[in-house]
Write an enzyme that holds these catalytic residues in place. Structure first.
Site, PDB file in Angstrom:
ATOM      1  N   CYS A   2      -6.492 -43.763 -46.426  1.00  0.00           N
ATOM      2  CA  CYS A   2      -5.637 -44.153 -45.997  1.00  0.00           C
ATOM      3  C   CYS A   2      -7.277 -45.210 -45.257  1.00  0.00           C
ATOM      4  CB  CYS A   2      -4.979 -43.658 -44.823  1.00  0.00           C
ATOM      5  SG  CYS A   2      -3.722 -44.928 -43.936  1.00  0.00           S
ATOM      6  N   LEU A   3      -6.638 -45.400 -44.042  1.00  0.00           N
ATOM      7  CA  LEU A   3      -7.745 -45.672 -42.729  1.00  0.00           C
ATOM      8  C   LEU A   3      -8.970 -45.166 -42.458  1.00  0.00           C
ATOM      9  CD1 LEU A   3      -8.927 -47.565 -40.406  1.00  0.00           C
ATOM     10  CD2 LEU A   3      -7.828 -45.739 -38.790  1.00  0.00           C
TER      11      LEU A   3
END
Length: 560
Positions: A301-302
């Protein structure tokens, strides 16, 4: 255990003892919400001819509905809310279900025809979905067959005890349905996040954990996991049977992970640059010193977005050889297509959020959890409303939900830069659109081998958008089954979800999938094969941990 009356009275007294207070600032702009709704309503009524056509089609659909209301349909909707057999077999409940689904489809169709900007259309869709989810007949005692039967069975005790649960949750200050899972079912370091290892390095932003080897020799290239900031790292180290960390160690890999600090007001000025340089780049350097090899990075993800920035930074500095390869899982670098999330990348909401961040120095983990829960309200809110407030069922133990609720804060400076530059302005999609450490970040100039793994049912990082970012970085691409979190935790022994591969790189994700080959089972073994193809093939004696600071999962992962 107290009877329902005693439980309810105790919960109300506790709520009165801790009165609710209003927050001085909010991470969104309520006026912008009302303005968006007002504009959409005016637009819908501004074209009488189109509105009449919509009404005429709705009337025809309702005519067909009432003509067939007592006829048993050949198929039932694929909607987990209506899984109980009564929704299909009982004409009364079936009619309620089908009427609700028809009205919902009509309202969504009307909303989709309203003009406006991308964020405004996304916000209308989000608000409408939120309302439709809330008014589902499954959420009300008189129209949910399971609740009706349960109430008759207990003489109403389930509703009284459920009310006590509601009061208790509201009094907690964390909002409703805080108990999606049993909070006491797991203990970090013992029954979850329990793979043996040691913290071997730390700074004010992160700890670096090295895991104890279980094989006599290991692949020469070590692995470094870069987690997102929103939750703790141990999504990849849940129970042993589903732990990606344990599986990798048992496959003969030297595994390190970054464990981010849970920021406080003292970290308010820590931005994207700090996490890239003092986090990823510095941790990779420590690993090279400890192992003598450039690491393979993998990120979620991030964390994958930050890893892509780190790769571009190293390429710009002429230091690309400091990382052997990188695997980005469910990670976006091109934010042109954020789907429902674009509703929150809106000037008014960003301005309100920045004021909120300025006041407290970070965004709180509870606020982040509420946002993520709102995006998946049926799974993370309304199912709990039914179970805890109507059925009075105890929250079941779930390692994944335990991890989800163990959230972390994000510093003000990081979120301001990330929201404005990366999300709103989509700076990574442009050469030199973003800078770190004085170096322009150009993802097209990354020379490190990169693999991008998307998840087919991902509600956070739409897989087509992840595919577009992979083409931007000239990365290899594979598509896993299931959603954003569950699709990652896919041990081969479970033989679930499947995955798709395709050596071609057509322009769109749809074209890629059309020509892709589906495989059964987990993508984990396929991925380690990819790592082997991009590694030296060398095996070295298992690396004994030296200079440990404290046992895994470390104090940063345990801090509240």
């Amino acid at each position: 255990m107290a009877d329902p009356w005693t439980q309810a009275i105790a919960a109300m007294f506790e709520a009165m003892r801790k009165p609710l207070g209003g927050a001085p600032t909010r991470p969104y702009d309520p006026l912008a919400l009302f303005q968006t709704i007002s504009d959409a309503t005016l637009t819908a009524f501004s074209d009488p001819q189109q509105l009449f056509a919509v009404q005429a089609e709705a009337a025809r659909e309702w005519g067909r509905f009432w003509s067939n209301v007592w006829t048993l349909p050949t198929e039932k909707p694929r909607d987990r809310r209506f899984a109980a057999p009564e929704w299909q077999e009982d004409p009364w409940y079936r009619a309620i279900r089908d009427a609700y689904l028809l009205a919902s489809a009509q309202m969504r169709r009307l909303a989709a025809g309203v003009g406006g900007s991308g964020p405004d259309k996304a916000m209308i869709a989000f608000l409408l979905d939120g309302w439709l989810n809330a008014v589902s007949p499954t959420n009300f005692a008189m129209t949910n067959p399971q609740v009706v039967y349960r109430t008759l069975e207990t003489g109403g005790a389930n509703l009284l005890a459920g009310f006590a649960n509601l009061v208790e949750d509201v009094a907690s200050g964390k909002g409703i349905v805080k108990r999606r899972t049993d909070p006491n079912a797991f203990v970090k370091g013992e029954t979850i996040a329990a793979t043996p290892g040691q913290v071997v390095w730390q700074n004010d932003l992160c700890q670096l954990i090295q895991y104890t080897p279980t094989t006599p020799d290991v692949a020469a290239e070590p692995l470094l996991y870069v987690p997102p900031l929103v939750n703790r790292f141990y999504m990849i180290d849940l129970q042993p049977k589903s732990s990606l960390v344990k599986w990798l160690v048992d496959q003969g890999r030297t595994v390190f992970v970054i464990s981010w600090v849970n920021p406080t007001e003292a970290h308010r000025d820590k931005g994207v640059e700090d996490y890239v340089l003092s986090g990823i780049v510095e941790a990779a350097g420590v690993m090279r010193e400890r192992t003598g090899k450039a690491p393979d990075l993998f990120a979620f993800c991030l964390g994958g977005t930050l890893t892509a920035i780190a790769l571009a930074y190293l390429a710009a500095k002429g230091r690309a050889d400091e990382v052997n390869s990188a695997t980005l899982i469910g990670s976006m670098v091109d934010f042109a297509d954020m789907r429902d999330w674009s509703a929150f990348v809106h000037e008014a909401h960003l301005t309100a959020l920045e004021g909120h961040l300025e006041r407290q120095g970070f965004i709180d983990s509870v606020e982040l959890q509420q946002l993520f829960a709102a995006m998946r309200a049926n799974d993370l809110i309304w199912s709990s409303v039914v179970n805890h407030y109507l059925l009075d069922k105890p929250a079941p133990p779930s390692d994944l939900l335990y991890w989800f609720e163990d959230g972390a804060r994000i510093p003000a400076a990081f979120l301001k830069s990330y929201n404005r530059e990366l999300l709103l302005n989509n700076a990574l999609a442009e050469p030199a659109g973003f800078a770190v450490g004085g170096e322009a970040i150009d993802l097209a100039k990354i020379t490190t081998p990169v693999l991008s793994i998307a998840l087919k049912d991902d509600h956070v990082s739409a897989w087509e958008a992840v595919y577009g970012g992979a083409r931007m970085m000239n990365a290899d691409f594979v598509l896993g089954g299931s959603g954003h979190n569950a699709g990652v935790i896919n041990p081969p022994a479970a033989n679930k979800h499947g995955y798709w591969t395709n050596d071609a790189t057509p322009v769109t994700g749809a074209e890629w999938l059309q020509g892709a080959e589906r495989h059964d089972g987990s993508w984990w073994p396929w991925w380690t094969g990819w790592l082997d193809r991009h590694g030296s093939g060398e095996r070295v004696p298992a690396r004994t941990i030296t200079g440990g600071i404290e046992p895994a999962p470390g104090s940063y992962a345990k801090a509240q």
